[in-house]
Design an enzyme around this catalytic site. Structure first.
Site, PDB file in Angstrom:
ATOM      1  CG  ASP A 119      -1.740   1.259   1.343  1.00 31.80           C
ATOM      2  OD1 ASP A 119      -2.301   1.669   0.314  1.00 31.80           O
ATOM      3  OD2 ASP A 119      -1.832   1.824   2.444  1.00 31.80           O
ATOM      4  CD  GLU A 148      -5.223   0.624  -2.793  1.00 33.21           C
ATOM      5  OE1 GLU A 148      -5.030  -0.192  -1.880  1.00 33.21           O
ATOM      6  OE2 GLU A 148      -6.070   1.527  -2.735  1.00 33.21           O
ATOM      7  CG  ASP A 150      -0.205   2.895   6.567  1.00 34.72           C
ATOM      8  OD1 ASP A 150      -0.854   3.502   5.708  1.00 34.72           O
ATOM      9  OD2 ASP A 150       0.315   3.446   7.547  1.00 34.72           O
TER      10      ASP A 150
END
Lengths: 173, 173
Positions: free
Chosen positions: B7, B67, B139
């Site tokens: 992420d 992502e 996160d």
């Protein structure tokens, strides 16, 4: 001192290598690192990393100078440019090069003496300062301008340190 | 198959590692790669590169899933996020990992079954799907969600290929 200037772009990154000796600047090489047009992000990142590694291995610079980019066309292109810039700096970090950063304003002031100069003026001054017979392509000219900016700032810093040391000699010695 | 989910963030990048065997998913590890708060861009890029290298060396994933970020708060934060994402992908490319990318919409659909799910719902489903006793930090939860998304997409692709091979067996054999 050999300086590698980098002009980051999301599709093409310009590079320019100059040698700096006192007030003299000598052109060594310049060109572009191209990324595959329809490549995925990992493919384009790999092209930028490989390109940086090849340029560093070929020209063995002492330091890299990278333009601080800032575009506001649209968020998507800003993101793409940021990703390319992150990959280019990753390549320079991997090559263990020290990295200096300069804004477009600093580059224009250093090379043209006017922070509002346009790209043509920058290219013209790069050609003149490096005594080039022809005009380098736009990305390469911008990269050479960043390298010239570092040479000028570095000269300034070196002179300041020099005079600082002179003044402080009594206390330091 | 061991999947490393990432992420990306400009200050902190989350990571999550899971093992995938058929329909089973097992939690391996998760955490954050932090960058120096007042660090220069090269220092932050180096922290991200070193962090990715350490995670890959420790957990030996087969593939990374990252992502696809898109923020529109302001151009400067978009640029910073892009730079961090470029550096993270550079680290994964350097480690020779194949990289898959998923949008936030794909992650939410895969993990919650609803593209408009909020962060809490994603965290809750990550905890449930991986049978975690506690909630991972935000996160890390997002990174685990990206890894779970890849596991689901990969399963889909594997099943499609499987049935394709069955149909073609007569011609291929």
């Amino acid at each position: 001192m050999r300086v590698l200037g980098i002009d980051p772009g999301s599709r093409v990154a310009g590079f320019g290598v100059i040698d700096v000796a006192g007030q003299n600047r000598h052109y060594v090489a310049s060109g572009c690192i191209k990324t595959p047009t329809n490549g995925t992000l990992p493919e384009r990142v790999k092209a930028l990393l490989d390109g940086v590694a090849q340029v560093v291995a070929t020209y063995q610079p002492d330091i890299a100078a990278v333009e601080i980019v800032f575009v506001n066309v649209n968020p998507q292109s800003t993101l793409l440019l940021g990703q390319a810039r992150g990959a280019l700096i990753a390549g320079l970090v991997t090559a263990n090069l020290p990295i200096a950063e300069y804004t477009a304003l600093q580059v224009k002031q250093a090379v043209v003496g006017n922070g509002h100069a346009d790209k043509d003026q920058v290219g013209h001054m790069v050609q003149r300062l490096l005594r080039l017979s022809g005009m380098p392509q736009a990305d390469a000219a911008d990269a050479l301008a960043v390298a010239l900016t570092h040479a000028q700032h570095q000269g300034g810093v070196a002179r300041q340190l020099g005079s600082g040391l002179t003044i402080r000699r009594g206390r330091l010695g």
